[in-house]
Design a protein around this motif. Structure first.
Motif, PDB file in Angstrom:
ATOM      1  N   LYS A 149     -12.790  65.448 -32.095  1.00  0.00           N
ATOM      2  CA  LYS A 149     -13.665  65.323 -33.255  1.00  0.00           C
ATOM      3  C   LYS A 149     -15.066  63.983 -32.558  1.00  0.00           C
ATOM      4  N   VAL A 150     -15.537  63.871 -32.164  1.00  0.00           N
ATOM      5  CA  VAL A 150     -16.984  62.874 -31.872  1.00  0.00           C
ATOM      6  C   VAL A 150     -18.126  63.088 -33.214  1.00  0.00           C
ATOM      7  N   PHE A 151     -18.399  62.451 -32.701  1.00  0.00           N
ATOM      8  CA  PHE A 151     -19.778  62.390 -33.835  1.00  0.00           C
ATOM      9  C   PHE A 151     -20.738  61.659 -32.605  1.00  0.00           C
ATOM     10  N   THR A 152     -21.930  61.900 -33.545  1.00  0.00           N
ATOM     11  CA  THR A 152     -23.509  61.420 -32.559  1.00  0.00           C
ATOM     12  C   THR A 152     -23.969  60.401 -33.652  1.00  0.00           C
ATOM     13  N   ALA A 153     -23.405  59.614 -35.316  1.00  0.00           N
ATOM     14  CA  ALA A 153     -23.780  59.235 -36.009  1.00  0.00           C
ATOM     15  C   ALA A 153     -23.104  57.930 -36.168  1.00  0.00           C
ATOM     16  N   TYR A 154     -22.769  56.837 -37.262  1.00  0.00           N
ATOM     17  CA  TYR A 154     -22.638  56.005 -37.395  1.00  0.00           C
ATOM     18  C   TYR A 154     -22.055  55.116 -36.542  1.00  0.00           C
ATOM     19  N   ASN A 155     -23.489  54.947 -36.527  1.00  0.00           N
ATOM     20  CA  ASN A 155     -23.206  53.735 -34.848  1.00  0.00           C
ATOM     21  C   ASN A 155     -22.070  52.648 -35.176  1.00  0.00           C
ATOM     22  N   GLY A 156     -21.854  51.680 -34.088  1.00  0.00           N
ATOM     23  CA  GLY A 156     -21.130  51.062 -34.143  1.00  0.00           C
ATOM     24  C   GLY A 156     -20.069  51.075 -35.219  1.00  0.00           C
ATOM     25  N   ARG A 157     -19.874  52.189 -35.115  1.00  0.00           N
ATOM     26  CA  ARG A 157     -18.070  52.550 -36.431  1.00  0.00           C
ATOM     27  C   ARG A 157     -17.534  54.106 -35.784  1.00  0.00           C
ATOM     28  N   LEU A 158     -18.161  54.911 -35.679  1.00  0.00           N
ATOM     29  CA  LEU A 158     -17.550  56.556 -34.944  1.00  0.00           C
ATOM     30  C   LEU A 158     -18.335  57.137 -33.901  1.00  0.00           C
ATOM     31  N   ARG A 159     -19.796  56.192 -33.682  1.00  0.00           N
ATOM     32  CA  ARG A 159     -20.431  56.931 -32.975  1.00  0.00           C
ATOM     33  C   ARG A 159     -19.771  57.200 -31.069  1.00  0.00           C
ATOM     34  N   LEU A 160     -19.850  57.959 -30.003  1.00  0.00           N
ATOM     35  CA  LEU A 160     -20.252  57.825 -28.751  1.00  0.00           C
ATOM     36  C   LEU A 160     -21.288  58.321 -28.634  1.00  0.00           C
ATOM     37  N   ASP A 161     -21.615  57.249 -27.592  1.00  0.00           N
ATOM     38  CA  ASP A 161     -22.583  57.478 -26.529  1.00  0.00           C
ATOM     39  C   ASP A 161     -22.797  59.106 -25.594  1.00  0.00           C
ATOM     40  N   ASP A 162     -24.322  59.531 -25.501  1.00  0.00           N
ATOM     41  CA  ASP A 162     -24.170  60.822 -25.095  1.00  0.00           C
ATOM     42  C   ASP A 162     -23.159  60.990 -23.349  1.00  0.00           C
ATOM     43  N   GLY A 163     -23.258  59.968 -23.171  1.00  0.00           N
ATOM     44  CA  GLY A 163     -22.337  60.436 -21.496  1.00  0.00           C
ATOM     45  C   GLY A 163     -20.946  60.092 -22.306  1.00  0.00           C
ATOM     46  N   ASP A 164     -20.299  59.868 -23.138  1.00  0.00           N
ATOM     47  CA  ASP A 164     -19.359  59.793 -23.061  1.00  0.00           C
ATOM     48  C   ASP A 164     -18.982  61.090 -24.152  1.00  0.00           C
ATOM     49  N   ILE A 165     -19.599  61.504 -24.689  1.00  0.00           N
ATOM     50  CA  ILE A 165     -19.400  62.922 -25.583  1.00  0.00           C
ATOM     51  C   ILE A 165     -19.758  63.701 -23.958  1.00  0.00           C
ATOM     52  N   PHE A 166     -20.527  63.555 -22.969  1.00  0.00           N
ATOM     53  CA  PHE A 166     -20.324  64.315 -22.162  1.00  0.00           C
ATOM     54  C   PHE A 166     -18.567  64.513 -21.722  1.00  0.00           C
ATOM     55  N   ARG A 167     -18.022  63.101 -21.165  1.00  0.00           N
ATOM     56  CA  ARG A 167     -16.741  62.951 -20.813  1.00  0.00           C
ATOM     57  C   ARG A 167     -15.571  63.151 -21.100  1.00  0.00           C
ATOM     58  N   VAL A 168     -15.931  63.742 -22.756  1.00  0.00           N
ATOM     59  CA  VAL A 168     -15.109  64.329 -23.498  1.00  0.00           C
ATOM     60  C   VAL A 168     -14.887  65.812 -23.326  1.00  0.00           C
ATOM     61  N   LEU A 169     -16.047  66.224 -23.599  1.00  0.00           N
ATOM     62  CA  LEU A 169     -16.329  67.525 -22.750  1.00  0.00           C
ATOM     63  C   LEU A 169     -15.675  68.040 -21.990  1.00  0.00           C
ATOM     64  N   ARG A 170     -15.839  67.377 -20.751  1.00  0.00           N
ATOM     65  CA  ARG A 170     -15.489  67.752 -19.702  1.00  0.00           C
ATOM     66  C   ARG A 170     -13.899  67.944 -19.867  1.00  0.00           C
ATOM     67  N   ILE A 171     -13.264  66.549 -20.243  1.00  0.00           N
ATOM     68  CA  ILE A 171     -11.497  66.359 -20.477  1.00  0.00           C
ATOM     69  C   ILE A 171     -10.919  68.261 -21.428  1.00  0.00           C
ATOM     70  N   ALA A 172     -11.746  67.524 -22.461  1.00  0.00           N
ATOM     71  CA  ALA A 172     -11.596  69.121 -23.048  1.00  0.00           C
ATOM     72  C   ALA A 172     -11.471  70.311 -22.060  1.00  0.00           C
ATOM     73  N   ARG A 173     -12.321  70.852 -21.573  1.00  0.00           N
ATOM     74  CA  ARG A 173     -12.053  71.857 -21.023  1.00  0.00           C
ATOM     75  C   ARG A 173     -11.432  71.555 -20.734  1.00  0.00           C
ATOM     76  N   ASP A 174     -10.944  70.539 -19.351  1.00  0.00           N
ATOM     77  CA  ASP A 174      -9.779  71.039 -18.746  1.00  0.00           C
ATOM     78  C   ASP A 174      -8.724  70.760 -19.416  1.00  0.00           C
ATOM     79  N   ASN A 175      -8.599  70.861 -20.593  1.00  0.00           N
ATOM     80  CA  ASN A 175      -7.263  70.254 -20.409  1.00  0.00           C
ATOM     81  C   ASN A 175      -7.169  71.551 -22.270  1.00  0.00           C
TER      82      ASN A 175
END
Ligand code: DUC
Ligand code: ZN
Ligand code: ZN
Length: 472
Positions: A149-175
């Motif tokens: 699970k990733v978050f686009t809100a809760y800045n400074g606590r849970l949020r990832l920026d768009d680049g990191d969400i994009f990276r997580v999505l690609r790793i998820a796809r490959d695994n």
């Protein structure tokens, strides 16, 4: 030990028929008309009752620390409440609090394993991301976890920026992992919260006014486009805006592998509820929206745009200074009163794991919002498929786990905190009338709820190793 459930109306995600179900040990052995009992079989007459699979709630937060307190159901009390409401499988979110993902997983097992009273799986929150985390993610599959699970809100606590969400999505796809996303606009929320507090706005409705629907819609659009660029499937949690669900529909019409979840309160409550004197009871994130959002979500749920009904169960006491009796003992856990002078200090979350099936049957199916087959699909079968536990869970099929709910037709009750078994001091559906109710719940062939009696036990629940997620 065999049990024959005789002469029931049997409801699945694709069918409905009168017949019998034979349980052998932990599994369903056979379904059909005219099944015969042998000498060792216990027969239960289910005339006038209907049977659905046990519910699968893929969104809970038991024992979750927040704002100096903790969600008031743990992995025992929450599982028990779930069972009374017909849910036999839950998925909880692991916080990424330890130095490694493996240690975070271990810490969640330490909270859950000895307490679990129904079967359970885990999702992994990714709230900090770097190369070391990226290397660790694939090993989650060996730990039985197939979702992040990733978050686009809760800045400074849970949020990832768009680049990191994009990276997580690609790793998820490959695994073969599925990314789940909490979609709100964290930057706008921070600006609005600061301005509201500066202007002296401290009451509960400001929680909703500072988290606008437009920010959620924009974020849903953004995460769908990120998933498209990463060529990865996506699951959007707790969708609660008309605009967001319309974007989901559009994405699915384009053939994108995007799926969506909503939760019952987003069908029945609005920001007006937060304006009541006890408005803190409705505080969760994302917040209650408008009547129009409720109506559009109800309609699109009926049209099959959303795949899953979950709960985001994360209860807090309304007044955690006053004990309630739980299993005969007084319990008080600090709750919503922590924010009586400041909406930003009200713990976010609602009770609901035990409400979901009862509410959605009586106010979804019986009010013709969804069909009985859609009910089973959204509450049992689809979540099991998406998170890789089908057909062991979410199905009435030979070989599946014998997780079953026995419903009593036309057995009216008035719902509320005294009926629901959550460990908290309030219920959102206080005084609502239920026409059809639950009299029996089986977990892997064992009767764990019997006419209002708890027959289950702490520790009987098993961790589920998830197979590949499915896009449906
Ligand atoms: N929202 C809540 O209201 N509580 C727990 C987590 C979440 O996303
Ligand atoms: Zn969330
Ligand atoms: Zn949540």
């Amino acid at each position: 030990m065999k049990t024959l459930l005789k002469s029931a109306r049997i409801i699945t995600a694709s069918d409905e028929f009168s017949g019998d179900i034979l349980i052998d040990g932990e599994r369903i052995k056979a379904l059909g008309a005219g099944l015969e009992a042998d000498g060792q079989t216990r027969t239960v007459d289910c005339t006038g009752k209907f049977i659905t699979p046990g519910g699968v709630d893929v969104h809970t937060h038991f024992d979750l620390p927040m704002f100096g307190t903790v969600s008031s159901d743990d992995h025992y009390t929450g599982h028990k409440a779930a069972a009374f409401g017909g849910t036999t499988t839950v998925f909880d979110f692991i916080s990424q609090d330890e130095p490694t993902l493996a240690e975070s997983v271990q810490s969640w097992h330490a909270k859950a394993d000895d307490k679990a009273a129904i079967d359970f799986g885990f999702h992994m929150n990714i709230s900090h991301f770097d190369d070391a985390v990226a290397k660790e993610v694939p090993a989650l599959r060996d730990m039985g976890i197939n979702s992040l699970k990733v978050f686009t809100a809760y800045n400074g606590r849970l949020r990832l920026d768009d680049g990191d969400i994009f990276r997580v999505l690609r790793i998820a796809r490959d695994n073969r992992l599925l990314v789940m996303v909490h979609a709100e606009n964290g930057d706008v929320i921070d600006v609005l919260v600061k301005e509201a507090l500066q202007s002296g706005h401290t009451s509960p409705e400001w929680h909703a006014l500072t988290r606008p629907a437009a920010g959620a819609v924009e974020s849903v659009f953004r995460v769908i486009q990120l998933a498209k660029q990463a060529q990865a499937p996506l699951y959007i949690v707790h969708m609660n805006t008309a605009g967001g669900v319309r974007l989901l529909r559009e994405a699915r019409e384009q053939g994108l592998p995007v799926m969506g979840e909503t939760c019952p309160p987003y069908l029945f409550f609005t920001i007006e509820d937060l304006k009541k004197p006890d408005g803190a009871k409705w505080i969760c994130s994302p917040p209650m929206r408008s009547l129009q959002d409720n109506q559009v979500i109800q309609k699109l749920l009926g049209e099959g745009v959303l795949q899953v009904m979950a709960t985001d169960h994360c209860p807090f006491f309304y007044d955690g200074t006053k004990p309630i009796l739980y299993e005969g003992n007084p319990v008080a856990i600090p709750g919503k009163e922590l924010g009586k002078d400041d909406f930003t200090k009200i713990p976010n979350g609602l009770p609901g794991v035990g409400d979901r099936m009862l509410l959605m049957w009586n106010y979804g199916v019986r009010k013709h919002m969804i069909t009985p087959q859609q009910f089973v699909a959204q509450h049992c079968t689809n979540p099991a498929k998406i998170f890789g536990i089908y057909p062991q869970k979410g199905a009435l099929l030979p070989g599946a786990d014998a997780d079953l709910v026995i419903w009593d037709q036309d057995n009216p009750i008035t719902y509320g905190v005294e009926v629901a078994r959550h460990r908290t001091d309030y219920n959102l559906y206080e005084g609502w009338k239920l026409q059809d109710t639950i009299s029996g719940v089986y977990l892997r062939g064992k009767l764990i709820v019997d006419n209002g009696q708890w027959m289950g036990a702490k520790g009987q629940g098993r961790f589920l190793h998830c197979d590949d997620p499915q896009v449906i």
